[in-house]
Design an enzyme around this catalytic site. Structure first.
Site, PDB file in Angstrom:
ATOM      1  N   GLY A 442       0.817  -1.200   0.000  1.00 29.95           N
ATOM      2  CA  GLY A 442       0.000   0.000   0.000  1.00 29.95           C
ATOM      3  C   GLY A 442       0.851   1.249   0.000  1.00 29.95           C
ATOM      4  O   GLY A 442       2.058   1.225   0.290  1.00 29.95           O
ATOM      5  N   GLY A 444       1.004   5.243   1.451  1.00 30.38           N
ATOM      6  CA  GLY A 444       0.485   6.113   2.484  1.00 30.38           C
ATOM      7  C   GLY A 444       1.050   7.511   2.365  1.00 30.38           C
ATOM      8  O   GLY A 444       1.895   7.800   1.509  1.00 30.38           O
ATOM      9  N   GLY A 445       0.575   8.356   3.238  1.00 28.43           N
ATOM     10  CA  GLY A 445       1.043   9.733   3.199  1.00 28.43           C
ATOM     11  C   GLY A 445       2.490   9.866   3.608  1.00 28.43           C
ATOM     12  O   GLY A 445       3.134  10.864   3.306  1.00 28.43           O
ATOM     13  N   ASP A 561      -2.099  10.148  12.969  1.00 25.73           N
ATOM     14  CA  ASP A 561      -2.703   9.878  11.653  1.00 25.73           C
ATOM     15  C   ASP A 561      -3.698   8.723  11.779  1.00 25.73           C
ATOM     16  O   ASP A 561      -3.629   7.729  11.049  1.00 25.73           O
ATOM     17  CB  ASP A 561      -1.621   9.554  10.626  1.00 25.73           C
ATOM     18  CG  ASP A 561      -2.155   9.600   9.191  1.00 25.73           C
ATOM     19  OD1 ASP A 561      -3.237  10.181   8.976  1.00 25.73           O
ATOM     20  OD2 ASP A 561      -1.494   9.036   8.298  1.00 25.73           O
TER      21      ASP A 561
END
Length: 749
Positions: A442, A444-445, A561
């Site tokens: 994945g 992510g930020g 987060d």
């Protein structure tokens, strides 16, 4: 004083076999040795077809010998030939032999020459069977003196025999069986009947030559010739007991004279394997079957002969080169670049393929290219040293020395790691196949997450972060060590980190079932009959994890987060909070530290956006958004929607103000929720989403409240009777709930 012949007859058990037989019995029986469904063992003796135990398991051609019986009632199972009682101790397909055990015939005398006892078989018939006494492997032996022993055939006539006489002790030859105290004779071929006899020699006056050094008991027996070499000696004498000896039997298919006659009738032809051959019997009429050259197994069974891999039999097939197995044979060739005879040691020699011209060209080329390659290798060496220095520089800048010291102090020695490990960059590159695209779990930020497999086969998730501020870099090692100490069932365990890159990489435990975001919006779906119960349990577990970090960790840890994409689910849908890329250690003094705002739009605390100060109440706000997603199954932010519909929080707050918030809830959730639970959880969400951080509850309070609602949802009456606080839920009046929304409150979103 007269000296008798000294004979050593070792005390052998009935099932004693030769060393060769024992070796055969210890070997693993080959495949396809018996008919399907038939017994292949009697004790430690392997049964091979055409022999067999039971109907349909042996070759029935009208003659005896192939049908065997196994008596398992004895301490050592006894294998015998059916209807003949002969004990079998081993069978061989390759040699066509069977080893049997027979008792020796004994007769003992007193001082006057009268018989006082006797024992042994009267007769051993093999007439009409597929078995014959081997004429090459057996000898008729007569022991004791004076003694005349022989045996007759079925017609009663003499077949073979010999006489043993006595001599003074000083004249007795040690270890020989040539007529003094012991004699032996060969037997003719095709012997199928054995009836032993001992002829009495009366003792009379003047018989000193015959009776000097005589013994009490005398024996006659048929025995395997090798038995004399290993068991006969003159150091033991005056043996008076019974004993058994090994005998070799030659077996064959004897319903026809030879192979020529056997092949005429395909129905009764015994050689069934297509890779078999017929061999005429050397002892009597009949034939045997054998596997063709290069094959082994049981030729009496269909597909019984299998290819031999000669390359694995180094002792039998010498090959000092490249060995290649072929059906029925093999090839042995010298390795590439050599020639000669590969079957002889040192038979392959290097080829001299260099001509004078080639040697000259090669020399000139080496003279030109060698300096170039030296410079190239020197360059590579310098680059490698530069890379090592760079890795060491990043390791030190990222606090590697500090982290090593902390791990050492925590564990009490330099070798322990307490489960937390500092990985090298090469280890993580190998675990992710150099960070291959197909290993991406994945984005992510704060970076990309890869699936990795360590050398010990442990599956992990590796977070390759983006750029990091210098201030963060300085505190990274301290924060990583503190995060590694988190031990909670609903928090993804931090296993280690890599500090040799410009931006450190983190190694987490691998959680197999994806994210909560994928289960809500990605098509996987929580499709159980109690979807809301599952959602509520996931919410409780996530809240407990955040509460643990806020209240139990030392120092407290702020996630920074919190979102559905950072809540992972294992194979049992147990929640595990992950991704501490934006996490912070709570300050220990009153100083406020302003940082660049980090997080995910739709989940960010409005107060954090204004003050740039991340607090534990920022996590509470973000968790309130997660609760909304679980209840509504809607995304936190729709960028392609209208202005008023983009924010899930704003839509919910607006609907709640006019009492229409239930319409935003997922239909299945509405159907499963109790009205009092719905109102209570709505009120909890609104408290979490309060614009003022001070007005929000703590994560500990949120976790406790959600757990109370979860238990009440499953067992309302039982829980209410047992807990006054939960019993109050039963009398909640949703008409009295006042959310106190203001126009400014709504406009702030």
């Amino acid at each position: 004083m007269a000296m008798t012949l000294v004979v050593l007859l070792l005390l052998l058990p009935v099932t004693r076999v030769s060393a060769q037989e024992q070796q055969q019995q210890q070997q693993t029986p080959p495949e396809h040795v018996v008919q399907p469904g038939c017994r292949d063992k009697c004790g430690n003796i392997t049964i091979t077809y055409p022999f067999g135990i039971g109907a349909g398991c042996f070759r029935d051609d009208g003659r005896g010998g192939f049908q065997l019986l196994c008596d398992d009632s004895l301490p050592v199972p006894r294998l015998t030939v059916a209807d003949y009682g002969i004990q079998i101790t081993s069978l061989s397909i390759s040699t066509g032999e069977a080893h049997a055990s027979l008792n020796a015939t004994r007769r003992c005398y007193n001082s006057k020459g009268s018989v006082i006892s006797q024992g042994g078989p009267v007769a051993v018939p093999l007439v009409g069977t597929n078995l014959l006494f081997s004429d090459t492997k057996n000898r008729l032996v007569v022991l004791g003196c004076p003694n005349l022993g022989y045996f007759n055939g079925i017609d009663g006539y003499y077949v073979s025999g010999c006489m043993a006489v006595c001599r003074p002790r000083k004249s007795t030859a040690s270890g020989s069986c040539t007529g003094v105290g012991c004699c032996q004779s060969m037997i003719p071929p095709a012997v199928d009947y054995y009836q032993p006899y001992l002829l009495d020699i009366p003792k009379s006056k003047g018989d000193l030559i015959i009776y000097v050094n005589s013994v009490t008991c005398r024996y006659v027996f048929l025995v395997e010739a090798t038995w004399l070499h290993t068991n006969y000696t003159s150091k033991n004498h005056n043996k008076t007991d019974d004993f058994a000896v090994p005998v070799v039997l030659d077996w064959a298919v004897r319903n026809v004279e030879n192979c020529r006659g056997a092949r005429k009738n395909a129905t009764t032809y015994a050689c069934r394997s297509t890779l078999s051959k017929c061999i005429n019997s050397k002892n009597g009429a009949g034939y045997r079957c054998g596997c063709s050259k290069g094959y082994e197994g049981n030729p009496y069974l269909y597909d019984g002969c299998k290819d031999v891999n000669e390359c694995e039999q180094k002792g039998k097939h010498a090959c000092y080169g490249v060995c290649t197995n072929t059906p029925g044979s093999y090839t042995c060739q010298c390795p590439p670049g050599t020639s000669g005879d590969a079957t002889v040691k040192n038979g392959c020699q290097p080829k001299d393929s260099f001509t004078l011209a080639v040697k000259v060209v090669t020399g000139i080329s080496l003279g030109v290219l060698l300096p170039f390659f030296m410079c190239f290798w020197l360059y590579l060496g310098l680059q490698k040293r530069k890379l090592i220095r760079t890795k060491q520089k990043f390791f030190e800048l990222n606090g590697g020395l500090f982290l090593q010291q902390q791990i050492h102090n925590y564990n009490g020695n330099s070798k322990g790691t307490g489960g937390f490990k500092i990985f090298s960059k090469e280890e993580l590159e190998k675990a992710t196949k150099n960070f291959a695209a197909d290993r991406v779990l994945g984005h992510g930020g704060h970076g990309i997450v890869y699936k990795g497999v360590l050398e010990d086969k442990t599956v992990v998730a590796i977070k390759k972060s983006k750029m990091m501020e210098e201030a963060q870099t300085k505190e990274f090692a301290r924060e990583m060590f503190i995060l590694s100490q988190i031990n909670h069932r609903n928090v993804v365990k931090l296993l280690g980190c890599c500090l040799e890159a410009e931006v450190p990489m983190l190694v987490y435990e691998f959680v197999s079932n994806g994210t909560l975001d994928q289960y809500i919006h990605g098509g996987k779906g929580i499709n159980s009959d109690r979807a809301f119960g599952t959602c509520l349990r996931v919410a409780v577990e996530s809240a407990e994890a955040l509460a643990y970090m806020h209240s139990s960790a030392s120092p407290p840890i702020i996630h920074g987060d919190v979102k559905t994409a950072n809540i992972l689910l294992d194979d049992k849908l147990t929640a595990k909070v992950s991704d501490f890329g934006a996490s912070k250690l709570a300050p220990t003094d009153e100083a406020t530290i302003a940082t660049l705002v980090q997080g995910t739009c739709g989940y960010l605390d409005p107060e954090y956006l204004i003050t740039c100060l991340l607090t534990d109440k920022s996590d509470v706000y973000s968790f309130g958004v997660v609760l909304l997603e679980l209840l509504t199954r809607k995304k936190a932010l729709y960028l392609d929607g209208s202005a008023k519909d983009r924010s899930l929080v704003l839509c919910f707050m607006t609907a709640a103000k006019v009492g229409q918030h239930q319409e935003l809830l997922d239909r299945q959730v509405r159907d499963e929720m109790r009205i009092e639970v719905l109102e209570e959880i709505t009120h909890l969400v609104i408290r979490c989403l309060n614009m003022s951080g001070e007005e929000r509850p703590t994560m500990k309070e949120v976790a406790e409240r959600l757990e109370m609602l979860r238990r009440y949802q499953h067992h309302p009456w039982a829980q209410a009777d047992g807990n006054p606080e939960e019993r109050s839920l039963l009398v909640m009046n949703q008409q009295n709930v006042n959310y106190k929304f203001t126009q400014d409150y709504i406009l702030d979103f």
